[in-house]
Write an enzyme that holds these catalytic residues in place. Structure first.
Site, short mmCIF file in Angstrom:
data_model
loop_
_atom_site.label_atom_id
_atom_site.label_comp_id
_atom_site.label_asym_id
_atom_site.label_seq_id
_atom_site.Cartn_x
_atom_site.Cartn_y
_atom_site.Cartn_z
N ASP A 157 0.83 -1.19 0.00
CA ASP A 157 0.00 0.00 0.00
C ASP A 157 0.88 1.25 0.00
O ASP A 157 1.95 1.26 0.61
CB ASP A 157 -0.90 0.00 1.24
CG ASP A 157 -2.11 0.89 1.09
OD1 ASP A 157 -2.26 1.52 0.01
OD2 ASP A 157 -2.91 0.97 2.04
N HIS A 230 -8.26 -0.67 -9.59
CA HIS A 230 -8.20 0.30 -8.50
C HIS A 230 -7.06 1.28 -8.73
O HIS A 230 -7.22 2.50 -8.51
CB HIS A 230 -8.01 -0.42 -7.17
CG HIS A 230 -7.73 0.49 -6.03
ND1 HIS A 230 -8.69 1.33 -5.49
CD2 HIS A 230 -6.59 0.73 -5.31
CE1 HIS A 230 -8.16 2.04 -4.49
NE2 HIS A 230 -6.89 1.69 -4.38
#
Length: 319
Positions: A157, A230
């Protein structure tokens, strides 16, 4: 190339929004009680934040303790006595055909970070003692760094975060931006993940949804049309280039209670960049083709704050 990357000079000291990634974090959202006494107590308390951080961090100077403070639009004027930054407003719900980015209450945000859990705990304890009954806690989430900065879905992330001088370009307002120089917009959302459902997917399907490989974090090619990943939907590009934001997301959860999630926190020089990102995710681009990650990530909260300059924050104790 990112947008607005010309020489970015901030004459006013910002808060440490670019503090290094840490092992632990607390995301604390409060509301301020509706009285002059409560607002005065909050103003004085916010003015003492830097002293609290110094007092606690002295226990371990290598612990990387920091606290970024955000103030919501409903209390901005009463707490700061300053003109509101131009884009500051409550979180606007985004209703897609399948998923909704909800709006929840919040007047103050404290993003507490450190490499030791006890430092985060002690700063939060002292902070709430100072604010006393002037505030109410509406959300308290404890995050942790998971392996090599991965989320609980198993992917790295924060890969797209700006680095070096680009951090200020992407996050901190200058005097040319109007009120709020030295500050930054902050958006937070708390997402829950049904991990059993996610793990039932093949690795290839997961990678198509995210837009990166799982093992080595290699970026996959963008879809030319149709369903986008995404990674693609959360990247904002226009005629001025790519508009970055700074993320310091953290996993959170409890295997005993079956709760697993990601706490999203984004810092941006322009609030509209995060708003457009969320619109692309929840409504879709084209509309109707929402971010498939939302089928496995349910937004529980949504709030907007502005983190003023360190100078403004320190000065609140004198007003």
């Amino acid at each position: 190339m990112s947008a607005d990357t010309s020489s970015h000079r901030v004459p006013i000291e910002p808060q440490k929004v670019d503090a290094p990634l840490t092992q632990h974090a607390i995301f604390l959202v409060l509301t301020v009680r509706d009285s002059d006494e409560a607002r005065a107590a909050v103003r004085a308390g916010l003015g003492s934040i830097s002293d609290l951080v110094k007092n606690v961090s002295f226990r371990d100077l290598t612990g990387a303790l920091s606290c970024t403070v955000g103030i919501g639009s409903d209390v901005w004027a009463a707490v700061t006595g300053q003109p509101a930054p131009g884009e500051l407003k409550p979180f606007q719900p985004i209703v897609g055909a399948t998923h909704t980015a909800v709006a929840t209450s919040g007047d103050l945000l404290f993003h507490i970070r450190a490499d030791r859990r006890d430092l985060c705990f002690e700063l939060e304890r002292q902070l709430l003692a100072v604010l006393g009954d002037a505030v109410d806690v509406v959300d308290e989430t404890t995050g942790f760094r998971y392996f090599d900065t991965r989320d609980l879905l198993g992917f790295v992330d924060g890969t797209a975060n700006p680095v070096g001088p680009a951090v200020l370009d992407s996050t901190v307002l200058t005097e040319d931006d109007g009120p709020g120089a030295g500050g930054t917009y902050v958006v937070v959302q708390k997402y829950l993940h049904p991990l059993d459902t996610w793990r039932a997917l093949t690795t290839e399907m997961q990678e198509q949804i995210i837009g990166r490989t799982k093992a080595d974090n290699t970026e996959l090619d963008d879809a030319v049309d149709g369903q986008k990943s995404h990674k693609t939907l959360s990247t904002i590009v226009d005629e001025n280039g790519e508009h970055d934001i700074l993320r310091d997301n953290m996993p959170f959860g409890s295997p005993g209670s079956g709760e697993f999630g990601t706490y999203f926190i984004g810092y941006a020089r322009h609030l509209w960049v995060i708003e457009r990102m969320l619109q692309r995710m929840f409504i879709g681009d084209p509309p109707g083709l929402h971010d498939r990650l939302l089928d496995f990530s349910t937004a529980q909260t949504g709030s907007v704050f502005f983190a003023p300059s360190a100078d403004l924050l320190d000065g609140l104790g004198d007003s």
